[in-house]
Design a protein around this motif. Structure first.
Motif, mmCIF file in Angstrom:
data_model
loop_
_atom_site.group_PDB
_atom_site.id
_atom_site.type_symbol
_atom_site.label_atom_id
_atom_site.label_comp_id
_atom_site.label_asym_id
_atom_site.label_seq_id
_atom_site.Cartn_x
_atom_site.Cartn_y
_atom_site.Cartn_z
ATOM 1 N N VAL A 50 85.682 44.214 52.326
ATOM 2 C CA VAL A 50 86.017 43.615 51.033
ATOM 3 C C VAL A 50 85.797 42.106 51.073
ATOM 4 C CG1 VAL A 50 87.896 43.139 49.402
ATOM 5 C CG2 VAL A 50 87.630 45.428 50.377
ATOM 6 N N SER B 157 82.291 41.071 50.681
ATOM 7 C CA SER B 157 81.635 41.447 49.429
ATOM 8 C C SER B 157 81.594 40.314 48.413
ATOM 9 C CB SER B 157 82.342 42.661 48.813
ATOM 10 O OG SER B 157 83.657 42.327 48.381
ATOM 11 N N TRP C 39 90.230 37.764 43.507
ATOM 12 C CA TRP C 39 90.700 39.131 43.728
ATOM 13 C C TRP C 39 90.183 39.690 45.052
ATOM 14 C CZ3 TRP C 39 87.674 43.406 44.487
ATOM 15 C CH2 TRP C 39 86.329 43.334 44.119
ATOM 16 N N GLN C 40 89.000 39.240 45.483
ATOM 17 C CA GLN C 40 88.469 39.723 46.752
ATOM 18 C C GLN C 40 89.238 39.131 47.938
ATOM 19 O OE1 GLN C 40 84.560 38.532 45.447
ATOM 20 N NE2 GLN C 40 83.728 40.587 45.767
ATOM 21 N N SER D 58 92.664 41.021 47.767
ATOM 22 C CA SER D 58 92.528 42.431 48.156
ATOM 23 C C SER D 58 92.305 42.565 49.657
ATOM 24 C CB SER D 58 91.371 43.081 47.392
ATOM 25 O OG SER D 58 91.602 43.059 46.004
#
Length: 412
Positions: free
Chosen positions: A305, A308, A313-314, A317
């Motif tokens: 993640v 990415s 939010w990444q 997360s």
């Protein structure tokens, strides 16, 4: 007939709840130190016109303190008992907060790093909470006792970062000093909670009646189960520290605010401890090895993640996956570890384990800053893959070896 066992479990529950409460208060020193250590270090170095590559050194100081305090903490509690030892640890945490606050007022980077070393020394006692809960519990309740104590970290995940948010600018223009002044109060509150603990006499009595001779340390650590539990515990904790230490600096470097970085650490710490309420039951149902393996795979998911993209939010997360993965891997490996030594051996084994564990974690946090500065956020996450794979291979070999022994024993 069942009354003694019932009393033992009730005692274990009371002990675990007290230690969980202390974990929520004194344990909040860790998210405060980790979320602010790098940022405050960067602030002090920039203020003094020094190289900011050493910005995460205070966080490393915190982890060094935990490592250096591991063996003395275990020896002190062996001599005095759990309660006096834990109260002492909370007072040391408060002292470290005072030194760190003074350093910020004086704009002294290395004094600030020393203050976090002292906070880490207090944190070494916090790391013993899980062992105290396990030692004071019947075998069937140990995974849940460990989980309950670490579950107190859910509240630390709120108390620590919220302390940062509400007190960070309390003494403006001296940034961050208010949070470490608040840490003094948290340490003293923790000492008051721990003063109600009553396990010292039980532990001494238990150690005296087992009749099990203590084995040489070399014999204990050469057990395959100990080595795999140690490798998975150290691997999961070091990876968590490596990625987490660099995350706030990476987020701020990508244009997010310090409060958004602190909130990300809050989500991460909550994810580290919230699963603890069910991890013990999952271990009982599916087995320790399987839960550790799932934890390692979640750490891999964190890296995927994070690689990415760099949206908020990444980051958040990835930090949540990092926390849940650590929870499964670390609680599972800790439970495996408690099966590898006798009661008469617990102090030396627990002390050595945490010394080696947090020495590695300290190195990981130091290398996090250097790696982030030299190679960027992506490299921090690429390193997760080989370490997690190594731990999974060791775990698989242990399971295969255990099955082979079971089949051979059945054949005989």
């Amino acid at each position: 007939m069942h009354k003694p066992a019932e009393i033992s479990e009730n005692s274990a529950k009371r002990t675990a709840l007290i230690l969980a409460a202390a974990q929520s208060v004194v344990g909040s020193a860790a998210p405060i130190s980790i979320s602010l250590g790098g940022l405050a270090g960067f602030y002090l170095l920039q203020l003094n016109g020094a190289d900011t590559a050493l910005a995460t050194a205070p966080v490393t100081g915190f982890n060094i303190g935990v490592a250096l305090g591991a063996l003395p903490a275990a020896l002190l509690m062996r001599a005095l008992g759990r309660r006096p030892g834990f109260v002492t640890g909370s007072i040391i945490t408060a002292l470290g907060g005072a030194i760190a606050a003074i350093a910020l007022f004086r704009s002294e980077f290395w004094l600030f790093a020393f203050g976090l070393i002292v906070v880490g020394l207090g944190g070494s006692f916090v790391q013993q909470y899980r062992f105290a809960a396990a030692d004071n519990a019947p075998p069937h309740f140990r995974p849940r006792a460990i989980s309950w104590v670490l579950g107190g970290g859910v509240f630390a995940a709120v108390i620590g970062p919220q302390t940062v948010v509400w007190t960070r600018d309390l003494f403006e223009p001296v940034l961050f000093a208010g949070s470490f002044v608040a840490l003094i109060a948290l340490g003293l509150i923790g000492a008051a909670i721990l003063s109600t603990l009553n396990v010292a006499r039980e532990n001494k009595t238990t150690a005296g009646v087992t009749g099990e001779p203590a084995r040489p340390l070399s014999q204990i650590i050469l057990q395959p189960r100990f080595m795999v539990a140690f490798a998975c515990g150290v691997g999961s904790y070091a990876l968590m520290s490596f990625v987490m230490t660099g995350a706030p600096l990476a987020m701020v470097g990508c244009g997010f605010t310090p409060d958004e970085a602190a909130l990300g650490i809050s989500f991460h710490v909550m994810a580290m401890f919230a699963p603890s309420f069910v991890t013990g039951r999952l271990i009982a149902r599916f087995g320790k090895e399987r839960i550790v393996a799932i934890g390692m795979l979640l750490l891999v998911g964190c890296a995927i993640v994070a690689l990415s993209g760099i949206a908020l939010w990444q980051f958040w997360s990835a930090l949540v996956l990092l926390g849940v993965g650590w929870n499964f891997a670390f609680i599972g490996s800790t439970t495996m570890l408690t099966e590898s030594y006798h009661v008469s051996e617990k102090n030396k084994v627990q002390g050595l384990h945490d010394f080696l564990l947090f020495s590695t974690v300290a190195f990981a946090s130091l290398m996090s800053g250097f790696t982030l500065n030299a190679f960027g956020w992506e490299m921090l996450n690429w390193i997760v893959f080989p370490v997690a794979a190594f731990c999974l291979v060791l775990l698989g070999l242990l399971v295969l070896g255990s099955r082979h022994k079971t089949i051979a024993g059945a054949a005989e």
